[in-house]
Design a protein around this motif. Structure first.
Motif, PDB file in Angstrom:
ATOM      1  N   PRO B  75      16.251  24.912 117.443  1.00 55.98           N
ATOM      2  CA  PRO B  75      17.408  26.140 117.461  1.00 55.98           C
ATOM      3  C   PRO B  75      17.072  27.148 116.976  1.00 55.98           C
ATOM      4  O   PRO B  75      17.526  28.375 117.213  1.00 55.98           O
ATOM      5  N   ILE B  76      16.041  27.448 115.859  1.00 57.16           N
ATOM      6  CA  ILE B  76      15.684  28.593 115.415  1.00 57.16           C
ATOM      7  C   ILE B  76      15.040  29.604 116.458  1.00 57.16           C
ATOM      8  O   ILE B  76      15.172  30.743 116.488  1.00 57.16           O
ATOM      9  N   ARG B  79      17.824  30.722 118.444  1.00 53.08           N
ATOM     10  CA  ARG B  79      18.304  32.068 117.885  1.00 53.08           C
ATOM     11  C   ARG B  79      17.518  33.428 117.986  1.00 53.08           C
ATOM     12  O   ARG B  79      17.912  34.280 118.301  1.00 53.08           O
ATOM     13  N   ASN B  80      16.221  32.940 117.747  1.00 52.34           N
ATOM     14  CA  ASN B  80      15.108  34.048 117.861  1.00 52.34           C
ATOM     15  C   ASN B  80      14.985  34.874 119.400  1.00 52.34           C
ATOM     16  O   ASN B  80      15.324  35.897 119.312  1.00 52.34           O
ATOM     17  N   PHE B  82      17.310  34.532 121.571  1.00 51.65           N
ATOM     18  CA  PHE B  82      18.875  35.306 121.614  1.00 51.65           C
ATOM     19  C   PHE B  82      18.677  36.791 120.916  1.00 51.65           C
ATOM     20  O   PHE B  82      19.170  37.735 121.414  1.00 51.65           O
ATOM     21  N   LYS B  83      18.141  36.872 119.619  1.00 45.87           N
ATOM     22  CA  LYS B  83      18.132  38.026 118.995  1.00 45.87           C
ATOM     23  C   LYS B  83      17.497  38.867 119.608  1.00 45.87           C
ATOM     24  O   LYS B  83      17.877  40.255 119.682  1.00 45.87           O
TER      25      LYS B  83
END
Lengths: 112, 868
Positions: B75-76, B79-80, B82-83
């Motif tokens: 998930p990290i 998130r990355n 996506f960011k």
């Protein structure tokens, strides 16, 4: 007395590791437990328990030598830490003290 | 003896790498042990079972893991990714906007077409026994042509049901569309227009038509009982309850009278091509038209439910000469086609099914794919071009250990994110555009999200995202990190070729669209202005109630005579049926010198006095009708009819049909009374004093005043009736409604394609200019003018455009020639069309690219050269 509590399965795994004295790794532990207790144990359950115990600091591990039957891969060998040993002892003492206070100790049934 | 590879792969994918070795080792050791214990086959199963155990336990505890991993499913990392995706989108707003507009317009178009195609494919498929429901068609053979019609003798249905074991049910139907206009139904003061359909008694076994009130078979109990649609019942009575047994008045040609409501049925479904509001017993039709009892008269349609498992080829062979077994004079051959198939495959050539609307369905599906492709290509081009800005990002990622697969995953993810953003915009666009789209296509499509719809939309979007993202994803992830970070990356020849290839493809499609739109428009224009052999300008027509009793006929004649005296009226006449649509046909004519065994089917035009004069038809020979009671014995043919009969010097000859004898008084020049898809067919005129459709030719310029005067006379004669007129040339235009719609739609879609391509070009040109900033700076320093630089930048794109022109013209020339040959009368493909198309695309390209080129050329070289 402040320490992490152990689940029944974790306790058995920890005891098995202690019994196997340095030769304890995933498959071996699994086989030992199923032989001694007669219950069917899955490899991933043992691995998960080992990992939890290591996280709690009751086990430590190091990588062993690669062997041919593992396809040239190393095994992770587990040993019980001092904290793990103390935990096992405490559990045992608590149990012994309860057993000692049992007024009518259970006897094996001789007849019906 | 190895453990299953696939299971290993699965484990590898999910397991964090620092545990992988020991787990795999344990698994393999266990496998070896189990092979000895229980054999290889079961050991392999056990291996799978163990791996699954691990995979599931990883899945459940992944969230709480403290150790970071380089894993895709972490998930990290999600998130990355996506960011970074979001930052990239917001960093260059112009680029994002170009992409978003391009993709969402493309998606919206594709979805619109998807909805339309879905609707087309659903037409007439509402019947429960759709698979078994067939319509009987008849092939009529002429001199050098076969005419396929869907009219068959009224006796056919019952005869087939009785004699053919393959036929489960058969029914005769005269659909509401058979009549030239709707009838008027009234209850008290409420008067409404309604379409009446006449059906035989097996109708409900053949077609699905659920009844809300009353008994399905009640309308067959007598000739005076009818069934109303739910909508009509509510309009007339305000309710569907308690309407059984009530009386309704029906005004329509000879079927006018008072009927009793015997039932209420559910409205014709939206996907029915022949909707109707009121059902009559077919006997009503037969009583008023005794000609139905003869095998020579083909007016109604015949529908069959064929038994399951029937060999249709054999059945068709069996009924081919069925009419001849009933009446030796008949020459038409019968065959059946699936009813729901007729909507899309409704054209016949040489008596065989030869396409129809399916061509348009296919055409638009192809257009949808192309539009989506063009939008994807834009996205691909812009993203690869932009990739140069992200080379360092990729390099760093690779150095800190990103796998190629995780980079592919990231970039595909980015393009999927873009695709879904576009989907949101596209759905908004769709909601905005749908009413207009419905207006153009004459449909009633609504955006309904059901399972398949959602699945298709998401499917289309994911596909778009994957196609659009595939090239950048594979291309970006392949960079060599050392080269990238050193700044030594060169664009390969292959990459340039691919990008140029994509641009050429875009240009080609745009040119195809432009040329097609031009030609389709010219053809439609040609049809609508072609000289039909009669003058249809300034002619209105309307209907009057007419019954065959002499008093009413006299009053109708009086009405017509009065109309002729109105100032502004040039002439007036009347006719039966519809000039631009359906008419009955008659065979079994006898004429002097008729060869044995030959028969011709003639279209039967039943007209009132002065018909030929009012329409301004030209006579080739003889004279028009004498327009008095004596003309009862006169007949007029068209040229085609005389030719196929082989009559020389026809004037004065006597022909016989049914039991009538008629003298030929004139021959009119051929005129197109049907669609221009077809050549002129043989036809003849019979004349009567007055017919229910009145036709008035007016002087040009003062039509509105004249119509107002006609209305006054109409209302004086027909109290309570609405004066409802139409212009004849409007009718003519509706004949070509399908072509017009295709024309309008293709114009819009072509415009959008060109817009989307331009967006792509615009972005690409901006990018090229930016990349060559330094080069431009140096050129300017050594003396290049703004014009030189702008020309240089534009030339790159013009070269590609020229290649596209060379590819596109032959292809489209061939395709359009095929399409035009569908029409018996058509324009020729001219060089001019290609020149116009070529020039316009060149101008559009120059405008798009030129803006960027001039902007780049105007830059101050000091600025571009100073910064490093």
């Amino acid at each position: 007395m402040k320490r992490s509590y152990l689940g029944e399965f974790e306790e058995i795994v920890l005891l098995t590791v202690a019994v196997m004295e340095g030769g304890a790794y995933g498959v071996a532990i699994t086989h030992e437990i199923s032989e001694q207790t007669g219950r069917s144990v899955r490899l991933n359950q043992v691995h998960a328990a080992l990992e939890r115990l290591e996280d709690k600091g009751m086990l430590k591990s190091e990588m062993g030598e690669p062997t041919a039957e593992r396809g040239g891969r190393r095994k992770r060998l587990f040993t019980v830490t001092a904290y793990g040993r103390r935990t096992l002892q405490e559990i045992q003492e608590v149990r012994v003290s309860f057993w000692a206070r049992l007024l009518n100790p259970f006897k094996p049934a001789t007849s019906l | 003896m190895n453990p299953p590879k696939l299971a290993d792969q699965l484990l590898k994918f999910f397991c964090s790498p620092h545990h992988l070795e020991e787990i795999q080792g344990d698994l393999q050791e266990e496998f070896a042990y189990q092979v000895k214990r229980i054999g290889e086959r079961r050991a392999r199963w056990r291996y799978w079972w163990d791996v699954l155990g691990f995979v599931l336990s990883f899945a459940s505890k992944r969230m709480s893991k403290e150790n970071s991993t380089t894993h895709r499913t972490n998930p990290i990392m999600f998130r990355n990714h996506f960011k970074i995706a979001w930052r990239n989108l917001t960093k260059d707003r112009q680029f994002t906007a170009l992409n978003l507009v391009g993709l969402s317009t493309g998606l919206a178009c594709t979805l619109l077409i998807y909805l339309w195609v879905k609707d087309e494919l659903r037409m007439d498929k509402y019947n429960e026994k759709d698979e078994q429901l067939f319509q009987v068609m008849a092939n009529h053979f002429h001199e050098d042509d076969v005419n396929t019609i869907n009219h068959t003798p009224g006796l056919l249905a019952d005869a087939l049901a009785a004699e053919m074991p393959e036929v489960e049910h058969a029914v005769t139907v005269v659909p509401a569309s058979w009549f030239s206009s709707k009838g008027i139904i009234s209850v008290g003061e409420t008067r409404l227009k309604a379409g009446g359909q006449f059906v035989g008694k097996d109708y409900f076994n053949v077609f699905t038509c659920p009844f809300l009130q009353g008994d399905k078979n009640s309308i067959f109990s007598d000739n005076n009982t009818v069934a109303l649609s739910e909508e009509l019942a509510i309009k007339l009575f305000g309710t569907t309850k308690d309407v059984l047994g009530k009386a309704v008045k029906w005004d329509h040609e000879e079927f006018s009278g008072t009927y009793r409501v015997g039932g209420v049925f559910a409205n014709s479904p939206a996907n029915s091509t022949e909707p109707f509001d009121i059902l009559f017993n077919f006997n009503v039709f037969v009583v008023k038209r005794p000609g139905m009892e003869s095998w020579g008269n083909s007016d109604p349609s015949t529908f069959l439910i064929v038994r399951k498992g029937t060999d249709l080829d054999r059945f068709n062979a069996k009924i081919r000469n069925y009419l001849q077994s009933k009446d030796k004079k008949q020459t038409a051959q019968l065959f059946t086609i699936q009813y729901s198939d007729k909507y899309l495959h409704g054209q016949f050539e040489n008596g065989k099914q030869a396409g129809g609307r399916i061509t348009y369905v296919k055409l638009f599906s192809i257009i949808a794919v192309f539009i989506l492709l063009i939008a994807c290509i834009n996205f691909m081009n812009l993203s690869t071009a932009k990739a140069s800005g992200r080379i360092k990002e990729v390099g760093i990622k690779k150095v800190v250990g990103a796998l190629r697969s995780s980079l592919v995953f990231q970039y595909l993810g980015e393009s999927l994110l873009m695709a879904f953003l576009s989907l949101v915009v596209a759905i908004f666009l769709l909601i905005l555009l749908l009413p207009q789209f419905n207006f153009i296509t004459g449909k009633n499509i609504r955006l309904e999200f059901d399972g398949t719809m959602l699945l298709s939309i998401v499917g289309i979007t994911v596909l778009t995202g994957l196609i659009a993202g595939s090239y950048p994803a594979l291309y970006l992830s392949g960079f060599n990190p050392t080269a990238v970070l050193k700044g030594k990356l060169k664009t390969s020849v292959g990459e340039l070729l691919v990008r140029k290839g994509l641009v050429v493809f875009q240009f080609t499609v745009s040119i195809l669209f432009i040329v097609s739109v031009l030609v389709v428009y010219r053809q439609i224009d040609y049809i609508q202005t072609k000289n039909l052999g009669y003058n249809r300008e300034n002619i209105i027509h309307f209907e009057i109630p007419l019954e065959m009793d002499s008093v009413k006929l006299k009053s109708a004649e009086g009405f017509l005579a009065e109309i002729k005296t109105i100032p502004g009226v040039v002439n007036a006449s009347s006719y039966y049926h519809n000039l631009t649509g359906d008419h009955g046909a008659i065979s079994g004519f006898q004429w002097p010198g008729k060869p044995r065994g030959k028969d011709i089917e003639f279209s039967n035009l039943e007209v009132g006095y002065n018909f030929i004069e009012t329409l301004g038809m030209e006579l080739k020979d003889g004279r028009g009708f004498s327009n008095n009671p004596g003309s009862y014995n006169e007949i007029i043919f068209n040229e085609a009819a005389i030719k196929s009969m082989g009559l020389k010097d026809p004037i004065g000859k006597i022909v016989k049909f049914w039991d009538r004898e008629r003298q030929i008084v004139g021959v009119v020049k051929n005129f197109n009374f049907e669609s221009l898809y077809e050549t002129v067919k043989p036809c003849f005129f019979q004349v009567y004093p007055v017919m229910p459709n009145i036709m008035v030719k007016m002087q040009g310029g003062t039509e509105q005043q004249t119509i107002a005067r006609i209305q006054k006379v109409f209302e004086a004669h027909h109290q309570g009736l609405v004066f409802d007129y139409q212009f004849l040339d409007e009718n003519y235009q509706t004949l070509y409604a399908a072509e017009r719609r295709i024309g309008v739609l293709s114009r819009y879609f072509a415009g959008l394609t060109i817009l989307i391509s331009c967006l792509g070009l615009f972005g690409l040109a901006a990018f090229t200019a930016q990349r060559r900033q330094k080069e431009i700076g140096i050129r300017k320093v050594v003396g290049a003018t703004v014009g030189n630089v702008a020309l240089m930048l534009s030339m790159d794109f013009l070269k590609l455009l020229l290649i596209a022109l060379v590819i596109a013209f032959p292809v489209i020339g061939w395709a359009l020639n095929q399409w035009l040959h569908n029409f018996a009368y058509h324009v020729d493909l001219e060089l001019g069309v290609f020149i116009i198309a070529g020039l316009s695309i060149i101008v559009i390209t120059l405008l798009t690219v030129g803006y960027q080129a001039v902007k780049a050329a105007l830059m101050n070289p000091v600025k571009s050269l100073r910064s490093e």
